[in-house]
Scaffold this motif. Sequence first.
Motif, PDB file in Angstrom:
ATOM      1  N   LYS A 172      42.233  26.259  67.873  1.00  0.00           N
ATOM      2  CA  LYS A 172      42.095  25.463  69.110  1.00  0.00           C
ATOM      3  C   LYS A 172      40.621  25.246  69.454  1.00  0.00           C
ATOM      4  CE  LYS A 172      44.391  28.316  71.680  1.00  0.00           C
ATOM      5  NZ  LYS A 172      44.698  29.315  70.632  1.00  0.00           N
ATOM      6  N   CYS A 173      39.764  26.066  68.890  1.00  0.00           N
ATOM      7  CA  CYS A 173      38.325  25.962  69.139  1.00  0.00           C
ATOM      8  C   CYS A 173      37.718  25.140  68.006  1.00  0.00           C
ATOM      9  CB  CYS A 173      37.701  27.351  69.204  1.00  0.00           C
ATOM     10  SG  CYS A 173      35.939  27.348  69.567  1.00  0.00           S
ATOM     11  N   ALA A 174      37.649  23.840  68.177  1.00  0.00           N
ATOM     12  CA  ALA A 174      37.213  22.945  67.107  1.00  0.00           C
ATOM     13  C   ALA A 174      35.723  23.118  66.818  1.00  0.00           C
ATOM     14  CB  ALA A 174      37.497  21.502  67.485  1.00  0.00           C
ATOM     15  N   LEU A 175      35.419  23.424  65.580  1.00  0.00           N
ATOM     16  CA  LEU A 175      34.030  23.595  65.177  1.00  0.00           C
ATOM     17  C   LEU A 175      33.237  22.319  65.410  1.00  0.00           C
ATOM     18  CD1 LEU A 175      32.485  25.984  63.820  1.00  0.00           C
ATOM     19  CD2 LEU A 175      32.813  24.800  61.645  1.00  0.00           C
ATOM     20  N   SER A 176      33.915  21.183  65.294  1.00  0.00           N
ATOM     21  CA  SER A 176      33.236  19.891  65.438  1.00  0.00           C
ATOM     22  C   SER A 176      32.701  19.664  66.848  1.00  0.00           C
ATOM     23  CB  SER A 176      34.180  18.752  65.057  1.00  0.00           C
ATOM     24  OG  SER A 176      35.353  18.794  65.838  1.00  0.00           O
ATOM     25  N   ASP A 177      33.232  20.379  67.827  1.00  0.00           N
ATOM     26  CA  ASP A 177      32.749  20.208  69.192  1.00  0.00           C
ATOM     27  C   ASP A 177      31.320  20.730  69.347  1.00  0.00           C
ATOM     28  OD1 ASP A 177      35.164  19.130  69.866  1.00  0.00           O
ATOM     29  OD2 ASP A 177      35.953  20.946  70.813  1.00  0.00           O
ATOM     30  N   ASP A 178      31.048  21.881  68.749  1.00  0.00           N
ATOM     31  CA  ASP A 178      29.726  22.491  68.888  1.00  0.00           C
ATOM     32  C   ASP A 178      28.810  22.212  67.701  1.00  0.00           C
ATOM     33  OD1 ASP A 178      30.409  23.642  71.332  1.00  0.00           O
ATOM     34  OD2 ASP A 178      31.207  25.454  70.390  1.00  0.00           O
ATOM     35  N   PHE A 179      29.410  22.038  66.525  1.00  0.00           N
ATOM     36  CA  PHE A 179      28.611  21.885  65.311  1.00  0.00           C
ATOM     37  C   PHE A 179      29.210  20.781  64.438  1.00  0.00           C
ATOM     38  CE2 PHE A 179      28.735  26.346  66.660  1.00  0.00           C
ATOM     39  CZ  PHE A 179      27.391  26.544  66.982  1.00  0.00           C
ATOM     40  N   PRO A 180      29.037  19.526  64.826  1.00  0.00           N
ATOM     41  CA  PRO A 180      29.696  18.429  64.099  1.00  0.00           C
ATOM     42  C   PRO A 180      29.252  18.305  62.647  1.00  0.00           C
ATOM     43  CG  PRO A 180      28.114  17.599  65.712  1.00  0.00           C
ATOM     44  CD  PRO A 180      28.288  19.043  66.000  1.00  0.00           C
ATOM     45  N   ARG A 181      27.973  18.558  62.371  1.00  0.00           N
ATOM     46  CA  ARG A 181      27.512  18.450  60.979  1.00  0.00           C
ATOM     47  C   ARG A 181      28.093  19.586  60.139  1.00  0.00           C
ATOM     48  NH1 ARG A 181      22.336  17.617  63.627  1.00  0.00           N
ATOM     49  NH2 ARG A 181      21.822  15.392  63.715  1.00  0.00           N
ATOM     50  N   VAL A 182      28.141  20.770  60.707  1.00  0.00           N
ATOM     51  CA  VAL A 182      28.726  21.909  59.988  1.00  0.00           C
ATOM     52  C   VAL A 182      30.201  21.642  59.712  1.00  0.00           C
ATOM     53  CG1 VAL A 182      29.339  24.348  60.131  1.00  0.00           C
ATOM     54  CG2 VAL A 182      27.072  23.594  60.862  1.00  0.00           C
ATOM     55  N   ALA A 183      30.908  21.097  60.695  1.00  0.00           N
ATOM     56  CA  ALA A 183      32.328  20.797  60.519  1.00  0.00           C
ATOM     57  C   ALA A 183      32.543  19.779  59.403  1.00  0.00           C
ATOM     58  CB  ALA A 183      32.925  20.291  61.825  1.00  0.00           C
ATOM     59  N   ALA A 184      31.702  18.734  59.373  1.00  0.00           N
ATOM     60  CA  ALA A 184      31.834  17.711  58.327  1.00  0.00           C
ATOM     61  C   ALA A 184      31.515  18.293  56.951  1.00  0.00           C
ATOM     62  CB  ALA A 184      30.914  16.539  58.634  1.00  0.00           C
ATOM     63  N   TRP A 185      30.482  19.115  56.885  1.00  0.00           N
ATOM     64  CA  TRP A 185      30.092  19.794  55.637  1.00  0.00           C
ATOM     65  C   TRP A 185      31.214  20.709  55.153  1.00  0.00           C
ATOM     66  CZ3 TRP A 185      29.050  25.217  55.751  1.00  0.00           C
ATOM     67  CH2 TRP A 185      28.449  25.744  54.599  1.00  0.00           C
ATOM     68  N   LEU A 186      31.793  21.461  56.072  1.00  0.00           N
ATOM     69  CA  LEU A 186      32.893  22.354  55.733  1.00  0.00           C
ATOM     70  C   LEU A 186      34.075  21.567  55.177  1.00  0.00           C
ATOM     71  CD1 LEU A 186      34.389  25.117  55.871  1.00  0.00           C
ATOM     72  CD2 LEU A 186      34.990  24.529  58.230  1.00  0.00           C
ATOM     73  N   ASN A 187      34.487  20.539  55.875  1.00  0.00           N
ATOM     74  CA  ASN A 187      35.649  19.757  55.442  1.00  0.00           C
ATOM     75  C   ASN A 187      35.407  19.097  54.085  1.00  0.00           C
ATOM     76  OD1 ASN A 187      37.136  20.393  57.722  1.00  0.00           O
ATOM     77  ND2 ASN A 187      36.378  18.633  58.879  1.00  0.00           N
ATOM     78  N   ARG A 188      34.178  18.656  53.876  1.00  0.00           N
ATOM     79  CA  ARG A 188      33.855  17.996  52.608  1.00  0.00           C
ATOM     80  C   ARG A 188      33.968  18.974  51.434  1.00  0.00           C
ATOM     81  NH1 ARG A 188      28.321  14.443  51.644  1.00  0.00           N
ATOM     82  NH2 ARG A 188      28.796  13.694  49.521  1.00  0.00           N
ATOM     83  N   LEU A 189      33.474  20.178  51.639  1.00  0.00           N
ATOM     84  CA  LEU A 189      33.473  21.143  50.547  1.00  0.00           C
ATOM     85  C   LEU A 189      34.855  21.749  50.297  1.00  0.00           C
ATOM     86  CD1 LEU A 189      30.059  23.010  50.888  1.00  0.00           C
ATOM     87  CD2 LEU A 189      30.807  21.517  49.036  1.00  0.00           C
ATOM     88  N   ILE A 190      35.575  22.086  51.366  1.00  0.00           N
ATOM     89  CA  ILE A 190      36.867  22.745  51.133  1.00  0.00           C
ATOM     90  C   ILE A 190      37.922  21.775  50.625  1.00  0.00           C
ATOM     91  CG2 ILE A 190      36.389  24.544  52.833  1.00  0.00           C
ATOM     92  CD1 ILE A 190      38.325  23.174  54.744  1.00  0.00           C
ATOM     93  N   SER A 191      37.660  20.473  50.736  1.00  0.00           N
ATOM     94  CA  SER A 191      38.593  19.488  50.183  1.00  0.00           C
ATOM     95  C   SER A 191      38.198  19.069  48.766  1.00  0.00           C
ATOM     96  CB  SER A 191      38.670  18.254  51.079  1.00  0.00           C
ATOM     97  OG  SER A 191      37.410  17.611  51.165  1.00  0.00           O
ATOM     98  N   SER A 192      37.116  19.647  48.254  1.00  0.00           N
ATOM     99  CA  SER A 192      36.660  19.295  46.913  1.00  0.00           C
ATOM    100  C   SER A 192      37.552  19.950  45.861  1.00  0.00           C
ATOM    101  CB  SER A 192      35.207  19.733  46.702  1.00  0.00           C
ATOM    102  OG  SER A 192      35.105  21.153  46.709  1.00  0.00           O
ATOM    103  N   GLU A 193      37.570  19.367  44.675  1.00  0.00           N
ATOM    104  CA  GLU A 193      38.409  19.897  43.589  1.00  0.00           C
ATOM    105  C   GLU A 193      38.018  21.330  43.252  1.00  0.00           C
ATOM    106  OE1 GLU A 193      39.406  19.106  38.854  1.00  0.00           O
ATOM    107  OE2 GLU A 193      38.051  17.755  39.937  1.00  0.00           O
ATOM    108  N   ILE A 194      36.730  21.612  43.240  1.00  0.00           N
ATOM    109  CA  ILE A 194      36.275  22.939  42.836  1.00  0.00           C
ATOM    110  C   ILE A 194      36.752  24.002  43.819  1.00  0.00           C
ATOM    111  CG2 ILE A 194      34.018  23.037  44.003  1.00  0.00           C
ATOM    112  CD1 ILE A 194      34.448  23.851  40.325  1.00  0.00           C
TER     113      ILE A 194
END
Length: 218
Positions: A172-194
């Motif tokens: 419920k505590c969205a990381l994107s609210d406080d750290f939008p770049r970190v949230a985007a970086w996180l989502n990009r990496l955890i959705s990667s094939e590796i």
Amino acid sequence: MTLAVLYTFRRCPYAIRARLGLLLAKCNVEVREIALKAKPPQMLAASPKGTVPVLVLANGEVIAESLEIMRWALTQADPLDLLCQQNPAIEDKMAQLITQNDQQFKPWLDRYKYADRYPEQTQAYYYQQASHFLLQLETCLGQHPFLVADTPRLADYAIIPFVRQFAAVDLKCALSDDFPRVAAWLNRLISSEIFIRAMEKYVIWDASHSPICLLGDV
């Protein structure tokens, strides 16, 4: 050929870190997924401290620290130049970030995740303390798409399992609210094939099982 053996536990961020390093270096290893409540004697014989990950090399050498496993793997092969050995400034920056992650962020992450075990302060307090490191990552990501460069490097893969764990504590505590770049970086990496490969589920290892699970060659 005798393979190195990796003792691992899928939900442990240190084990995820090791699995990422081995995948990125395209190292084939025998994966032995363990249950923390029933650690196999073979693992304890190799590393009596009883924590994962543990990598037992073909020559019998034991590496029982996740970052050392990553570095060992990438010294075997580093096709993406994740270690940045030709750029000392980036190497130093990565080392600083990983040290801060392990020594400063991780203790606050544990308190935030298991706040009921640390009643001295509130969970909100632990969130704020952990956030100091996330703010630093947010600043790094304002300079380039990944922590130290335009493409992922060792620091990104070494740190991402811990930020992922932090983000999962309270959905419920969205990381994107406080750290939008970190949230985007996180989502990009955890959705990667590796990363998806690193999170593959394995059956709990038993010495009587004949199939060998191989990790690598992606």
